[in-house]
Design a protein around this motif. Structure first.
Motif, PDB file in Angstrom:
ATOM      1  N   LEU A 280       0.715  -1.194   0.049  1.00  0.00           N
ATOM      2  CA  LEU A 280      -0.146   0.006   0.002  1.00  0.00           C
ATOM      3  C   LEU A 280       0.868   1.446   0.046  1.00  0.00           C
ATOM      4  CD1 LEU A 280      -2.797   1.332   0.288  1.00  0.00           C
ATOM      5  CD2 LEU A 280      -2.631   1.124   2.703  1.00  0.00           C
ATOM      6  N   VAL A 281       2.077   1.234   0.957  1.00  0.00           N
ATOM      7  CA  VAL A 281       2.697   2.401   1.010  1.00  0.00           C
ATOM      8  C   VAL A 281       3.558   2.718  -0.394  1.00  0.00           C
ATOM      9  CG1 VAL A 281       4.898   3.512   2.193  1.00  0.00           C
ATOM     10  CG2 VAL A 281       2.888   2.320   3.379  1.00  0.00           C
ATOM     11  N   LEU A 282       4.005   1.490  -0.928  1.00  0.00           N
ATOM     12  CA  LEU A 282       4.858   1.867  -2.198  1.00  0.00           C
ATOM     13  C   LEU A 282       3.809   2.041  -3.308  1.00  0.00           C
ATOM     14  CD1 LEU A 282       6.978  -1.600  -2.145  1.00  0.00           C
ATOM     15  CD2 LEU A 282       7.591   0.787  -1.834  1.00  0.00           C
ATOM     16  N   TRP A 283       2.503   1.723  -3.272  1.00  0.00           N
ATOM     17  CA  TRP A 283       1.669   2.132  -4.219  1.00  0.00           C
ATOM     18  C   TRP A 283       1.214   3.567  -4.202  1.00  0.00           C
ATOM     19  CZ3 TRP A 283      -0.179  -1.610  -7.813  1.00  0.00           C
ATOM     20  CH2 TRP A 283      -0.962  -1.387  -8.697  1.00  0.00           C
ATOM     21  N   LEU A 284       1.122   4.024  -3.065  1.00  0.00           N
ATOM     22  CA  LEU A 284       0.863   5.454  -2.865  1.00  0.00           C
ATOM     23  C   LEU A 284       1.965   6.352  -3.416  1.00  0.00           C
ATOM     24  CD1 LEU A 284      -1.101   5.269   0.603  1.00  0.00           C
ATOM     25  CD2 LEU A 284      -2.091   5.593  -1.655  1.00  0.00           C
ATOM     26  N   ILE A 285       3.028   6.103  -3.215  1.00  0.00           N
ATOM     27  CA  ILE A 285       4.358   6.624  -3.623  1.00  0.00           C
ATOM     28  C   ILE A 285       4.398   6.734  -5.121  1.00  0.00           C
ATOM     29  CG2 ILE A 285       6.982   6.587  -3.689  1.00  0.00           C
ATOM     30  CD1 ILE A 285       6.725   5.820  -0.855  1.00  0.00           C
ATOM     31  N   ALA A 286       4.299   5.413  -5.846  1.00  0.00           N
ATOM     32  CA  ALA A 286       4.618   5.099  -7.080  1.00  0.00           C
ATOM     33  C   ALA A 286       3.428   5.729  -7.987  1.00  0.00           C
ATOM     34  CB  ALA A 286       4.951   3.706  -7.290  1.00  0.00           C
ATOM     35  N   GLN A 287       2.103   5.564  -7.758  1.00  0.00           N
ATOM     36  CA  GLN A 287       0.967   5.682  -8.668  1.00  0.00           C
ATOM     37  C   GLN A 287       1.155   7.213  -8.935  1.00  0.00           C
ATOM     38  OE1 GLN A 287      -2.865   4.127  -7.918  1.00  0.00           O
ATOM     39  NE2 GLN A 287      -3.613   6.288  -7.921  1.00  0.00           N
ATOM     40  N   PRO A 288       1.229   8.345  -7.956  1.00  0.00           N
ATOM     41  CA  PRO A 288       1.154   9.699  -8.709  1.00  0.00           C
ATOM     42  C   PRO A 288       2.338  10.009  -9.480  1.00  0.00           C
ATOM     43  CG  PRO A 288       0.826   9.671  -6.214  1.00  0.00           C
ATOM     44  CD  PRO A 288       1.124   8.244  -6.827  1.00  0.00           C
ATOM     45  N   ILE A 289       3.474   9.402  -9.364  1.00  0.00           N
ATOM     46  CA  ILE A 289       4.509   9.485 -10.269  1.00  0.00           C
ATOM     47  C   ILE A 289       4.473   8.946 -11.570  1.00  0.00           C
ATOM     48  CG2 ILE A 289       7.018   9.245 -10.456  1.00  0.00           C
ATOM     49  CD1 ILE A 289       7.404   8.987  -7.600  1.00  0.00           C
ATOM     50  N   VAL A 290       3.855   7.891 -11.593  1.00  0.00           N
ATOM     51  CA  VAL A 290       3.633   7.206 -12.966  1.00  0.00           C
ATOM     52  C   VAL A 290       2.538   7.604 -13.522  1.00  0.00           C
ATOM     53  CG1 VAL A 290       2.586   4.975 -13.881  1.00  0.00           C
ATOM     54  CG2 VAL A 290       4.232   4.920 -12.004  1.00  0.00           C
ATOM     55  N   ILE A 291       1.589   8.067 -13.101  1.00  0.00           N
ATOM     56  CA  ILE A 291       0.390   8.990 -13.679  1.00  0.00           C
ATOM     57  C   ILE A 291       1.010  10.361 -14.097  1.00  0.00           C
ATOM     58  CG2 ILE A 291      -1.650  10.068 -13.248  1.00  0.00           C
ATOM     59  CD1 ILE A 291      -2.573   7.539 -11.461  1.00  0.00           C
TER      60      ILE A 291
ATOM     61  N   SER B 123      -7.879  12.297 -18.417  1.00  0.00           N
ATOM     62  CA  SER B 123      -6.723  11.065 -18.647  1.00  0.00           C
ATOM     63  C   SER B 123      -6.339  10.658 -17.226  1.00  0.00           C
ATOM     64  CB  SER B 123      -6.146  11.467 -19.575  1.00  0.00           C
ATOM     65  OG  SER B 123      -6.436  11.503 -21.063  1.00  0.00           O
ATOM     66  N   TYR B 124      -5.988  12.036 -16.698  1.00  0.00           N
ATOM     67  CA  TYR B 124      -5.702  11.983 -15.235  1.00  0.00           C
ATOM     68  C   TYR B 124      -6.478  11.163 -14.249  1.00  0.00           C
ATOM     69  CZ  TYR B 124      -3.355  13.626 -10.962  1.00  0.00           C
ATOM     70  OH  TYR B 124      -2.597  13.441  -9.845  1.00  0.00           O
ATOM     71  N   ARG B 125      -7.903  11.606 -14.250  1.00  0.00           N
ATOM     72  CA  ARG B 125      -8.911  11.020 -13.419  1.00  0.00           C
ATOM     73  C   ARG B 125      -9.014   9.537 -13.810  1.00  0.00           C
ATOM     74  NH1 ARG B 125     -13.782  11.715 -14.401  1.00  0.00           N
ATOM     75  NH2 ARG B 125     -14.525  11.242 -12.423  1.00  0.00           N
ATOM     76  N   ALA B 126      -9.022   9.188 -14.884  1.00  0.00           N
ATOM     77  CA  ALA B 126      -9.241   7.871 -15.481  1.00  0.00           C
ATOM     78  C   ALA B 126      -8.167   6.872 -14.971  1.00  0.00           C
ATOM     79  CB  ALA B 126      -9.595   7.637 -16.947  1.00  0.00           C
ATOM     80  N   MET B 127      -6.854   7.426 -15.233  1.00  0.00           N
ATOM     81  CA  MET B 127      -5.836   6.705 -14.670  1.00  0.00           C
ATOM     82  C   MET B 127      -5.733   6.452 -13.289  1.00  0.00           C
ATOM     83  SD  MET B 127      -2.693   7.886 -17.083  1.00  0.00           S
ATOM     84  CE  MET B 127      -2.730   8.046 -18.817  1.00  0.00           C
ATOM     85  N   ASN B 128      -6.240   7.390 -12.657  1.00  0.00           N
ATOM     86  CA  ASN B 128      -6.226   7.536 -11.076  1.00  0.00           C
ATOM     87  C   ASN B 128      -7.375   6.632 -10.612  1.00  0.00           C
ATOM     88  OD1 ASN B 128      -4.876   8.567  -9.030  1.00  0.00           O
ATOM     89  ND2 ASN B 128      -7.012   9.681  -8.389  1.00  0.00           N
ATOM     90  N   ALA B 129      -8.326   6.531 -11.199  1.00  0.00           N
ATOM     91  CA  ALA B 129      -9.495   5.581 -10.808  1.00  0.00           C
ATOM     92  C   ALA B 129      -9.084   4.314 -11.022  1.00  0.00           C
ATOM     93  CB  ALA B 129     -10.827   6.024 -11.480  1.00  0.00           C
TER      94      ALA B 129
END
Length: 490
Positions: free
Chosen positions: A59-70, A152-158
């Protein structure tokens, strides 16, 4: 599903795992804990940790990586002709995030459906007015490229949030099932739990080290970029500090370093004697009732925000010094032209540092063995002689550490300097003149829309790196003193 609810579910699953793991272990031993390899609680802890550690780690790794990737994916959607440099692209991306968050808020409040938020167009709808109706303020009209990127940002984030919830909960369930099936009377639960806890402790200790390494590397890389644009000889030996974002800057550090050293010296001259004497009184002379009242009251100073000290310097100490040393003051001489001066900041900073010195020194003096005091008094020494010749030398290494902490605090202080000392970078011995410090100029160079391709912005990192090296040198010197004097008592 939000990260909060994922966390709640994982914690609930871990709590259930503790209860069921403990019950399964007891059932495998026929209800007699003496037949278990470990205490029953360890079997519950094993199931809980098997749920928590992998799930929360992912969960922590995902919270860090997801905004960077998007962020990187959406940046590629911005046409290159719409921006000129990295700074302009960052401003566009901030608009994209603001519009995306506004669309989410509009969907949440029912102003738009999810389908409308994904298909809305600037040609048919005033996006700024539509989002303004739900409380999202935009500075200008939304361009078509920004809206497309925001959607696109919203779609990727969802999509990322959905995948995150599925993977984290699946990993938590897998850890629960694996640990639960392994639980029996012969399973070495205590050994496994202790190894996991040891690994967690090592990881926690490593975070501090890695954070320090990251800070140093960020300073080093940007400092190297600065010295590619500005000669290091002029930076370290220049006598003028005059930055100009239009070009032709003089970025000599010596005036800033002198202001930092001068203000810190005055602050230590105030804090060290007062703090040390207060510590000696509280530890050696004060009654328990006085100590119980005075020590917490003294430590209240450490909890006052530095901005309050800065206001105190600006509104009280500065005018008081002008009333004494100004042209119309009590002494009748023109030593001080205004309230902002080295002396103003130094005195107030010294007051702020008193609890750092007194509290630490008091604890260190109390740690000196009572047998040393009794031996000195038994040989005929007076109380003051015992303190001077026995207690203080024994506590000297710790006192040096307390003074070092106060010095580091003084060197890194910003708000008191900004409000109390002024902003003039000059080389002067007059403590009643306005000066500034390294930290104050770091703030001023990074305030506003700084262009990090210019030496005027990158100089802040060179200043920070220089300050870091100076503080490191002070620590090494203090460590040498501590080891030199500690040998007498070991």
């Amino acid at each position: 599903m939000s990260a909060f609810w994922i966390l709640i579910i994982v914690l609930a699953l871990a709590a259930v795992g503790y209860v069921l793991g403990r019950q399964r272990a007891m059932a495998s031993a026929g209800g007699d804990s003496r037949h278990l390899h470990s205490l029953p609680a360890y079997y519950g802890y094993n199931v809980s940790l098997s749920v928590l550690v992998p799930a929360l780690g992912l969960l922590v790794l995902w919270l860090i990586a997801q905004p960077i990737v998007i962020e990187r994916s959406v940046k590629t959607m911005i046409p290159e002709e719409t921006y000129t440099d990295a700074g302009a692209l960052n401003l566009i991306m901030s608009d994209v995030r603001r519009v995306a968050n506004g669309l989410d808020l509009a969907v949440e409040r029912g102003a738009l459906t999810s389908e409308q938020a994904g298909s809305i167009r600037t040609e048919f709808t005033n996006i700024r007015e539509r989002l303004g109706s739900v409380g999202v303020a935009l500075g200008s009209d939304v361009q078509r490229e920004v809206l497309t990127a925001a959607q696109s940002y919203r779609a990727m984030n969802a999509t990322g949030n959905l995948i995150r919830a599925v993977l984290v909960l699946a990993l938590a369930a897998a850890g629960f099932g694996y640990a639960y099936m392994r639980t029996d009377r012969d399973f070495r639960a205590r050994n496994v739990v202790e190894r996991v806890l040891l690994s967690m402790l090592v990881f926690a200790a490593s975070i501090a080290i890695l954070t320090t390494v990251g800070i140093v590397l960020s300073l080093v890389f940007n400092t190297v970029e600065f010295f590619k644009l500005y000669p290091w000889t002029e930076f370290f030996f220049g006598l003028t500090w005059s930055p100009s974002f239009g070009g032709g800057s003089d970025l000599g550090i010596l005036p800033l370093f002198w202001g930092t050293f001068y203000i810190s010296l005055i602050a230590l001259a105030v804090a060290v004697p007062i703090g040390l004497f207060a510590a000696v009184y509280l530890s050696e002379y004060a009654s328990p009732a006085v100590r119980a009242f005075a020590k917490p009251l003294l430590e209240v100073l450490a909890g006052i925000p530095t901005i309050v000290y800065g206001l105190f310097a600006l509104l009280t100490v500065g005018p008081a010094l002008v009333a004494i040393f100004g042209r119309d003051g009590a002494l009748g001489v023109q030593w001080m032209g205004g309230g902002t001066a080295v002396m103003t900041a130094g005195l107030v900073m010294g007051i702020m540092l008193i609890p750092f010195v007194s509290s630490l020194s008091d604890d260190i003096i109390n740690a000196v063995p009572q047998a040393m005091r009794d031996g000195s008094l038994g040989l005929g020494a007076t109380k003051s002689e015992t303190i001077k010749q026995v207690v203080l030398p024994a506590a000297l290494p710790g006192i040096v550490g307390a003074i070092l902490l106060a010095a580091s605090r003084a060197i890194g202080e910003t708000m008191i300097v900004v409000l109390g000392a002024g902003a003039a970078a000059r080389l002067s011995l007059n403590p009643f003149e306005a000066m500034t410090t390294v930290t104050a100029k770091i703030v001023s160079q990074l305030t506003g829309d700084a262009d990090f391709a210019s030496p005027e912005a990158l100089v802040a990192f060179a200043l920070g790196m220089t300050l870091f090296v100076i503080t490191l040198g002070l620590n090494i010197f203090a460590l040498w003193i501590v080891r030199k004097y500690r040998e007498q008592y070991e």
